[in-house]
Design an enzyme around this catalytic site. Structure first.
Site, PDB file in Angstrom:
ATOM      1  N   LYS A  52      -1.462  -6.257   6.220  1.00  0.00           N
ATOM      2  CA  LYS A  52      -1.742  -5.324   5.114  1.00  0.00           C
ATOM      3  C   LYS A  52      -2.598  -5.965   4.019  1.00  0.00           C
ATOM      4  CE  LYS A  52       2.612  -4.431   4.090  1.00  0.00           C
ATOM      5  NZ  LYS A  52       3.326  -5.136   5.178  1.00  0.00           N
ATOM      6  N   ASN A  61       1.315  -2.887  -3.301  1.00  0.00           N
ATOM      7  CA  ASN A  61       2.202  -3.948  -2.817  1.00  0.00           C
ATOM      8  C   ASN A  61       1.525  -5.311  -2.805  1.00  0.00           C
ATOM      9  OD1 ASN A  61       4.858  -4.533  -1.560  1.00  0.00           O
ATOM     10  ND2 ASN A  61       3.609  -5.115   0.209  1.00  0.00           N
ATOM     11  N   HIS A 104      12.325  -5.587   8.481  1.00  0.00           N
ATOM     12  CA  HIS A 104      13.130  -4.897   7.459  1.00  0.00           C
ATOM     13  C   HIS A 104      14.197  -3.983   8.088  1.00  0.00           C
ATOM     14  CE1 HIS A 104      10.484  -6.417   4.398  1.00  0.00           C
ATOM     15  NE2 HIS A 104       9.442  -5.793   4.892  1.00  0.00           N
TER      16      HIS A 104
END
Length: 450
Positions: free
Chosen positions: A119, A142, A189
């Protein structure tokens, strides 16, 4: 969105919560900031906000009932199971995150990028492409800069490039980027999302409200990501380094090309892409797709791909000492990311791995360690778990470090000329550090002082 005189509870007093509180105060809201940590565990920015009229309840959470708050804004790191969020949902109080709040006040079109890995590299690369194309460009989310800090400084002729995480997307209700990019989806996650299905569902919220005028960029080589094509209303643009796509961004022979309506537009040979590794070739293909969809010219794409050096903490060369290369891949916070890092080198590796496990299985990572790693130095909360997986795969040259500094020194002592000392932990940093940047910075500092 009118928030003047609204009673707003902000949950989480980290970077995101502080930015949200500052933004809400500027808009005339009545803000109560809460965190289950005491004030002495938080930064100094609180004092400035308290002087500006914000209230705070720290060390515990306030009661939330139907008449206490008009809205709750939650920081990404706060799990949805904490009491104020559970109560807010029970009473029908809107719960949103900083990403959603920023989007409600954005007037610039947005390219949003998510995925388990890649990302930050892709977001930074896309930002550089649009800057070179002449657009006033905001890169945030983020990646480190909360969008809410500066989103109102950008207008319809500018562009926002946002890295977005699954945590941020959980609370996205109106969020609708012009271009949504999903790079890949591998287990990560799971401690937060409960299952792969929950994790994929969170990622898919990036395009949930897109329409036919929008674009959804998907990795054709990743089966889970490719399968999302049927769930979006946006125009799907696939990218692939392995397949001869009928339409999309692909590697055709010795050329990255965009194939659209039967016409191929050549961009650049893959060997000329500056950032190393096949995973970064995939990131480059995704960046080409996102930028080409919005009309960026091929020559601009080629110029940036030839010069973009990558980002800090992702396969970042720190130093070469006595024939040993030291590489900081602190951003490798899950096994899949660290597998990609291991595959980027064709020389013996001394690997530093371990930290906090986010619900990952280390078995595939361990099998590659057996093939590629000469010495494994394990550290952190799940050092034993990583060691057991490595030994089960047949890797017996394992050292266990009592702390981070000791781990780096042990790796240095074990390295021979021609080796790579690679920090790629396959784990989160939260057992020892506030974030992966802090971990990578300390690695860099220790190496440079060897």
């Amino acid at each position: 969105m009118n928030i003047k005189d609204k009673k707003v509870l902000v949950v989480g007093a980290g970077k995101s919560g502080i930015s949200v509180s500052r933004f809400l105060l500027r808009k005339g809201a009545m803000v109560l900031l809460t965190d289950n940590r005491e004030k002495d565990k938080l930064g100094g920015a609180l004092d400035e906000l308290l002087e500006a009229g914000m209230q705070a309840e720290l060390g515990s959470y306030p009661d939330v009932r139907g008449d206490t708050f008009d809205m709750v804004v939650v920081s990404p790191g706060v799990p949805p199971s904490v009491p104020p969020l559970v109560s807010a949902r029970q009473y029908g109080i809107p719960v949103l995150g900083e990403l959603e709040l920023a989007y409600r006040f954005a007037s610039a079109p947005m390219v949003a990028i998510t995925g388990t890995n890649g990302k930050t590299t892709t977001t930074t690369l896309v930002g550089e492409i649009f800057r070179m194309a002449g657009l006033r460009t905001l890169v945030g989310g983020n990646i480190g800069l909360p969008l809410v800090d500066v989103v109102e400084d950008y207008g319809p002729k500018d562009i926002i490039i946002a890295e977005v995480s699954s945590f941020q997307l959980e609370t996205a209700n109106h969020f609708k980027p012009r271009v949504a990019v999903v790079l890949n989806i591998t287990p990560d996650h799971l401690d937060r999302h409960g299952s792969m299905e929950g994790y994929i569902e969170a990622k898919a919220r990036i395009f949930a409200r897109q329409g036919p005028e929008d674009f959804t960029v998907l990795n054709y080589d990743d089966p889970g990501t490719r399968a999302l094509a049927g769930a979006t209303s946006g125009k799907v643009i696939f990218f692939s380094r392995k397949h001869n796509l009928e339409e999309g961004v692909l590697v055709r022979g010795d050329m990255i090309a965009v194939r659209h309506k039967g016409i191929d537009t050549d961009i650049i040979p893959p060997r000329e892409v500056a950032i190393p590794g096949v995973h970064n070739l995939e990131n480059a293909l995704a960046a080409v797709a996102a930028a080409f969809a919005l009309g960026v010219r091929p020559e601009v794409l080629a110029r940036i791909l030839r010069s973009f050096p990558g980002v800090a903490h992702r396969l970042e060369t720190v130093a070469q000492k006595d024939g040993v290369l030291f590489v900081n891949d602190s951003k490798g916070t899950n096994p899949d990311a660290s597998i990609k890092a291991l595959k980027a080198f064709d020389r013996p590796i001394v690997l530093l791995a371990g930290g906090r496990n986010k619900g990952s299985d280390f078995s595939e990572f361990a099998r590659l360690i057996k093939q590629k790693v000469r010495v494994l130095v394990v550290l952190g909360e799940c050092a034993g778990e990583v060691e057991r997986a490595a030994r089960a795969a047949g890797c017996n040259n394992v050292l266990k470090a009592p702390g981070f500094r000791e781990a780096v020194l042990m790796a240095h002592a074990s390295a021979k000329p021609g080796d790579v000392v690679l920090l790629s932990p396959a784990c989160a940093s939260w057992d020892m550090f506030n974030n992966f940047e802090e971990r990578g910075d300390l690695f860099r500092e220790i190496v440079l002082n060897l």
